[in-house]
Write an enzyme that holds these catalytic residues in place. Sequence first.
Site, PDB file in Angstrom:
ATOM      1  N   CYS A 197      -0.081   3.727   0.942  1.00 18.30           N
ATOM      2  CA  CYS A 197      -0.154   4.915   1.424  1.00 18.30           C
ATOM      3  C   CYS A 197      -0.571   6.203   0.831  1.00 18.30           C
ATOM      4  O   CYS A 197      -0.350   6.987   0.799  1.00 18.30           O
ATOM      5  CB  CYS A 197       1.035   5.405   2.257  1.00 18.30           C
ATOM      6  SG  CYS A 197       2.690   5.741   1.106  1.00 18.30           S
ATOM      7  N   CYS A 202       7.863   0.749  -1.440  1.00 28.41           N
ATOM      8  CA  CYS A 202       7.504   2.405  -1.390  1.00 28.41           C
ATOM      9  C   CYS A 202       8.310   2.990  -0.884  1.00 28.41           C
ATOM     10  O   CYS A 202       8.981   2.538   0.251  1.00 28.41           O
ATOM     11  CB  CYS A 202       6.152   2.088  -1.500  1.00 28.41           C
ATOM     12  SG  CYS A 202       5.459   4.066  -1.008  1.00 28.41           S
ATOM     13  N   CYS A 205       6.655   4.077   2.546  1.00 27.10           N
ATOM     14  CA  CYS A 205       5.600   3.081   3.886  1.00 27.10           C
ATOM     15  C   CYS A 205       6.397   2.064   3.631  1.00 27.10           C
ATOM     16  O   CYS A 205       6.268   0.882   4.855  1.00 27.10           O
ATOM     17  CB  CYS A 205       4.091   3.250   3.510  1.00 27.10           C
ATOM     18  SG  CYS A 205       3.688   1.984   2.177  1.00 27.10           S
ATOM     19  N   CYS A 258       8.791  -4.775 -12.758  1.00 26.78           N
ATOM     20  CA  CYS A 258       7.441  -5.239 -12.970  1.00 26.78           C
ATOM     21  C   CYS A 258       7.273  -5.140 -11.471  1.00 26.78           C
ATOM     22  O   CYS A 258       7.537  -6.234 -10.133  1.00 26.78           O
ATOM     23  CB  CYS A 258       7.998  -6.531 -12.434  1.00 26.78           C
ATOM     24  SG  CYS A 258       7.031  -8.183 -13.288  1.00 26.78           S
ATOM     25  N   CYS A 294       0.393   4.010  -4.657  1.00 30.83           N
ATOM     26  CA  CYS A 294       1.114   3.238  -3.304  1.00 30.83           C
ATOM     27  C   CYS A 294      -0.078   2.791  -2.886  1.00 30.83           C
ATOM     28  O   CYS A 294      -0.898   3.234  -2.458  1.00 30.83           O
ATOM     29  CB  CYS A 294       1.662   3.129  -2.326  1.00 30.83           C
ATOM     30  SG  CYS A 294       1.666   1.751  -1.460  1.00 30.83           S
TER      31      CYS A 294
END
Length: 135
Positions: free
Chosen positions: A51, A97, A100, A122, A48
């Site tokens: 984070c 995510c 976060c 996607c 991510c």
Amino acid sequence: MGYQVEKSDAEWREQLSPAEYDVLRNAGTERPFVGEYTDTKTTGVYKCRACQAELFRSDTKFDSHCGWPSFFAPLAEDRVEYLVDKSMGTVRTEVRCGNCGSHLGHVFEGEGYGTPTDQRYCINSISLTLEPDAS
């Protein structure tokens, strides 16, 4: 929902570029075929961008020709969360995510790709950072 990484809107704006903020925090979408990881074949872990939580491995990435990086599975189900997205006049499954709450993209099923899960995550390139495997 409580996340392991929580920041104020001002902190996210300070950390992320305007384009990153739009996608990660406002559930925006980058244009197709422009993301840095759309055609990447590098072996490694996709994290991510907000984070740095590890989300996807390159060995689950496949060529879907949809204009965004596509994966057939996250590293583990607790790495992502799923929300019903009724924007755009249809019902889709948003992927965020799990660490976060940042928007990553959407997951689709039953499209006929020859993947082990019959799923296509996607994901916006701008939502990810690739950490290549050590040589």
